[in-house]
Design a protein around this motif. Sequence first.
Motif, PDB file in Angstrom:
ATOM      1  N   VAL A  61       0.832  -1.215   0.000  1.00  0.00           N
ATOM      2  CA  VAL A  61       0.000   0.000   0.000  1.00  0.00           C
ATOM      3  C   VAL A  61       0.863   1.261   0.000  1.00  0.00           C
ATOM      4  O   VAL A  61       0.675   2.149  -0.854  1.00  0.00           O
ATOM      5  N   PRO A  62       1.823   1.426   0.912  1.00  0.00           N
ATOM      6  CA  PRO A  62       2.684   2.620   0.828  1.00  0.00           C
ATOM      7  C   PRO A  62       3.449   2.721  -0.479  1.00  0.00           C
ATOM      8  O   PRO A  62       3.651   3.821  -1.009  1.00  0.00           O
ATOM      9  N   LEU A  63       3.883   1.568  -0.998  1.00  0.00           N
ATOM     10  CA  LEU A  63       4.616   1.597  -2.262  1.00  0.00           C
ATOM     11  C   LEU A  63       3.744   2.133  -3.391  1.00  0.00           C
ATOM     12  O   LEU A  63       4.172   2.964  -4.204  1.00  0.00           O
ATOM     13  N   MET A  64       2.500   1.683  -3.457  1.00  0.00           N
ATOM     14  CA  MET A  64       1.589   2.170  -4.495  1.00  0.00           C
ATOM     15  C   MET A  64       1.291   3.660  -4.330  1.00  0.00           C
ATOM     16  O   MET A  64       1.177   4.402  -5.318  1.00  0.00           O
ATOM     17  N   ILE A  65       1.196   4.092  -3.083  1.00  0.00           N
ATOM     18  CA  ILE A  65       0.950   5.519  -2.833  1.00  0.00           C
ATOM     19  C   ILE A  65       2.148   6.348  -3.293  1.00  0.00           C
ATOM     20  O   ILE A  65       1.990   7.406  -3.918  1.00  0.00           O
ATOM     21  N   ILE A  66       3.343   5.869  -3.002  1.00  0.00           N
ATOM     22  CA  ILE A  66       4.556   6.586  -3.428  1.00  0.00           C
ATOM     23  C   ILE A  66       4.635   6.646  -4.945  1.00  0.00           C
ATOM     24  O   ILE A  66       4.983   7.681  -5.535  1.00  0.00           O
ATOM     25  N   ILE A  67       4.315   5.541  -5.608  1.00  0.00           N
ATOM     26  CA  ILE A  67       4.334   5.531  -7.077  1.00  0.00           C
ATOM     27  C   ILE A  67       3.305   6.520  -7.632  1.00  0.00           C
ATOM     28  O   ILE A  67       3.585   7.272  -8.567  1.00  0.00           O
ATOM     29  N   ALA A  68       2.108   6.519  -7.034  1.00  0.00           N
ATOM     30  CA  ALA A  68       1.066   7.442  -7.493  1.00  0.00           C
ATOM     31  C   ALA A  68       1.475   8.892  -7.271  1.00  0.00           C
ATOM     32  O   ALA A  68       1.347   9.734  -8.168  1.00  0.00           O
ATOM     33  N   LEU A  69       1.997   9.208  -6.070  1.00  0.00           N
ATOM     34  CA  LEU A  69       2.431  10.581  -5.787  1.00  0.00           C
ATOM     35  C   LEU A  69       3.583  10.996  -6.699  1.00  0.00           C
ATOM     36  O   LEU A  69       3.630  12.129  -7.184  1.00  0.00           O
ATOM     37  N   GLY A  70       4.522  10.066  -6.932  1.00  0.00           N
ATOM     38  CA  GLY A  70       5.644  10.376  -7.812  1.00  0.00           C
ATOM     39  C   GLY A  70       5.197  10.661  -9.232  1.00  0.00           C
ATOM     40  O   GLY A  70       5.682  11.594  -9.877  1.00  0.00           O
ATOM     41  N   SER A  71       4.248   9.873  -9.730  1.00  0.00           N
ATOM     42  CA  SER A  71       3.739  10.079 -11.090  1.00  0.00           C
ATOM     43  C   SER A  71       3.014  11.405 -11.213  1.00  0.00           C
ATOM     44  O   SER A  71       3.234  12.172 -12.165  1.00  0.00           O
ATOM     45  N   VAL A  72       2.163  11.692 -10.237  1.00  0.00           N
ATOM     46  CA  VAL A  72       1.428  12.965 -10.248  1.00  0.00           C
ATOM     47  C   VAL A  72       2.395  14.147 -10.156  1.00  0.00           C
ATOM     48  O   VAL A  72       2.244  15.156 -10.858  1.00  0.00           O
ATOM     49  N   THR A  73       3.407  14.024  -9.298  1.00  0.00           N
ATOM     50  CA  THR A  73       4.385  15.104  -9.147  1.00  0.00           C
ATOM     51  C   THR A  73       5.148  15.343 -10.441  1.00  0.00           C
ATOM     52  O   THR A  73       5.367  16.486 -10.856  1.00  0.00           O
ATOM     53  N   TRP A  74       5.564  14.262 -11.098  1.00  0.00           N
ATOM     54  CA  TRP A  74       6.333  14.403 -12.335  1.00  0.00           C
ATOM     55  C   TRP A  74       5.492  15.081 -13.416  1.00  0.00           C
ATOM     56  O   TRP A  74       5.959  15.999 -14.092  1.00  0.00           O
ATOM     57  N   VAL A  75       4.248  14.640 -13.576  1.00  0.00           N
ATOM     58  CA  VAL A  75       3.382  15.209 -14.609  1.00  0.00           C
ATOM     59  C   VAL A  75       3.049  16.672 -14.294  1.00  0.00           C
ATOM     60  O   VAL A  75       3.167  17.556 -15.149  1.00  0.00           O
ATOM     61  N   SER A  76       2.658  16.948 -13.048  1.00  0.00           N
ATOM     62  CA  SER A  76       2.248  18.317 -12.695  1.00  0.00           C
ATOM     63  C   SER A  76       3.430  19.280 -12.713  1.00  0.00           C
ATOM     64  O   SER A  76       3.261  20.471 -12.998  1.00  0.00           O
ATOM     65  N   THR A  77       4.623  18.793 -12.406  1.00  0.00           N
ATOM     66  CA  THR A  77       5.806  19.662 -12.460  1.00  0.00           C
ATOM     67  C   THR A  77       6.001  20.221 -13.857  1.00  0.00           C
ATOM     68  O   THR A  77       6.408  21.378 -14.034  1.00  0.00           O
ATOM     69  N   HIS A  78       5.721  19.414 -14.878  1.00  0.00           N
ATOM     70  CA  HIS A  78       5.856  19.883 -16.259  1.00  0.00           C
ATOM     71  C   HIS A  78       4.641  20.685 -16.710  1.00  0.00           C
ATOM     72  O   HIS A  78       4.781  21.738 -17.347  1.00  0.00           O
ATOM     73  N   LEU A  79       3.450  20.223 -16.376  1.00  0.00           N
ATOM     74  CA  LEU A  79       2.236  20.909 -16.823  1.00  0.00           C
ATOM     75  C   LEU A  79       2.064  22.273 -16.149  1.00  0.00           C
ATOM     76  O   LEU A  79       1.548  23.207 -16.761  1.00  0.00           O
ATOM     77  N   LEU A  80       2.489  22.377 -14.895  1.00  0.00           N
ATOM     78  CA  LEU A  80       2.316  23.621 -14.146  1.00  0.00           C
ATOM     79  C   LEU A  80       3.625  24.397 -14.020  1.00  0.00           C
ATOM     80  O   LEU A  80       3.746  25.250 -13.134  1.00  0.00           O
ATOM     81  N   ASP A  81       4.575  24.109 -14.866  1.00  0.00           N
ATOM     82  CA  ASP A  81       5.818  24.884 -14.897  1.00  0.00           C
ATOM     83  C   ASP A  81       5.480  26.362 -15.126  1.00  0.00           C
ATOM     84  O   ASP A  81       4.843  26.706 -16.122  1.00  0.00           O
ATOM     85  N   PRO A  82       5.862  27.264 -14.214  1.00  0.00           N
ATOM     86  CA  PRO A  82       5.499  28.685 -14.389  1.00  0.00           C
ATOM     87  C   PRO A  82       6.072  29.324 -15.640  1.00  0.00           C
ATOM     88  O   PRO A  82       5.554  30.340 -16.108  1.00  0.00           O
ATOM     89  N   TYR A  83       7.122  28.729 -16.221  1.00  0.00           N
ATOM     90  CA  TYR A  83       7.709  29.261 -17.450  1.00  0.00           C
ATOM     91  C   TYR A  83       6.973  28.752 -18.689  1.00  0.00           C
ATOM     92  O   TYR A  83       7.231  29.219 -19.790  1.00  0.00           O
ATOM     93  N   ARG A  84       6.102  27.800 -18.520  1.00  0.00           N
ATOM     94  CA  ARG A  84       5.418  27.181 -19.657  1.00  0.00           C
ATOM     95  C   ARG A  84       4.187  27.994 -20.043  1.00  0.00           C
ATOM     96  O   ARG A  84       3.304  28.226 -19.216  1.00  0.00           O
ATOM     97  N   PRO A  85       4.100  28.469 -21.281  1.00  0.00           N
ATOM     98  CA  PRO A  85       2.894  29.206 -21.709  1.00  0.00           C
ATOM     99  C   PRO A  85       1.641  28.356 -21.560  1.00  0.00           C
ATOM    100  O   PRO A  85       1.686  27.129 -21.678  1.00  0.00           O
TER     101      PRO A  85
END
Length: 363
Positions: A92-116
């Motif tokens: 269960v913790p492993l799946m949560i970490i994988i989910a949080l890591g995936s969301v963080t990676w995607v949102s870091t790029h999508l919500l990059d303040p330099y990205r139009p």
Amino acid sequence: MIRIKYLKFFLLPAVAFLLTGCNAVLLSPSGDIAVQQRNLIYLATALMLIVIVPVIIATVVFAWRYRASNTSARYEPDWHHSTKLELVIWSVPLMIIIALGSVTWVSTHLLDPYRPLDRLDAKRAIPAETRPLTVEVVALDWKWLFIYPEYGIATVNELAAPVDRPISFKITASSVMNSFFVPALAGQIYAMAGMQTMLHAVINKPGVYEGMSANYSGAGFSGMNFKFHGLDDAAFDQWIESNRAAADVLDRGAYLALERPSQNDPVRRFGSVDPELYDAILNRCVAPGTVCMRDVMKMDAQRGSRKAGEMHHSGMQGMPAPAQAGINLPFEGDYIGDLCSFSEAQAVARLLPQARRTALAQP
């Protein structure tokens, strides 16, 4: 004792009533970027509660079930392992970490303040003909300067933008580091002297929102706030015209006076702005006779490609080399001649031989 007994029945409603006065703007934003950031908070909280809630419930259940007075509870002192329990504890913790890591990676790029931006909100894309509104932001001590290069105006401690039009912020500072933050619009972005950060955002609802510095910067920090107005197109055009009617002109001299530290400044408006002012602020060469940072960096990049006696012409176009000006430099090696005048170079030429003789004479 009776009063204390009944006090607890009133304490929780009283606390809940007091909390109704809190403005949880981060959880009820009005801009699409801030909405997406809020959704990340919700998602991360929900994922972590998957572990937290069962653990809290299990703690209460175990404490009650295995209390000292419960003699019917099963006693197994030799128990030491359960494969099923181990799978739950680790998977269960492993799946949560994988989910949080995936969301963080995607949102870091999508919500990059330099990205139009590529959308106005979750249901609307940006129309092809839409042109972003550029706002140049300067963090001063202790106030905010907003320059609108498209309209040739500037304001102090007041910001406005049309609803559903992307905004492109270019952010810098005059001295110490600050943080540009409009909670209803988007996350905070640092403002640093000699550097430019960026933020792309959009406001989706008309209103007046709070803006602030989220980074402590000295005595006047607590008053370094401003109002951000989300306006419809007609109201924004009126706001622009009212600023154009202001008599003050923001040239380099006016800026040097404005950047002096002051506290709790009122809103100020400038009907016209030097079009090269922001670039000079960013490159720290507003004051007369100051070499711009971009020229210093260009000269520094060229360092080593010149021989002694040659002049680096960046920032001093048309100036003669030292030898042509009658300057005899008695040393070899690389140097950047643009950073000093010819009279200063002559003074260095006279002092260096004496300094070398003094150094050689020392034991």
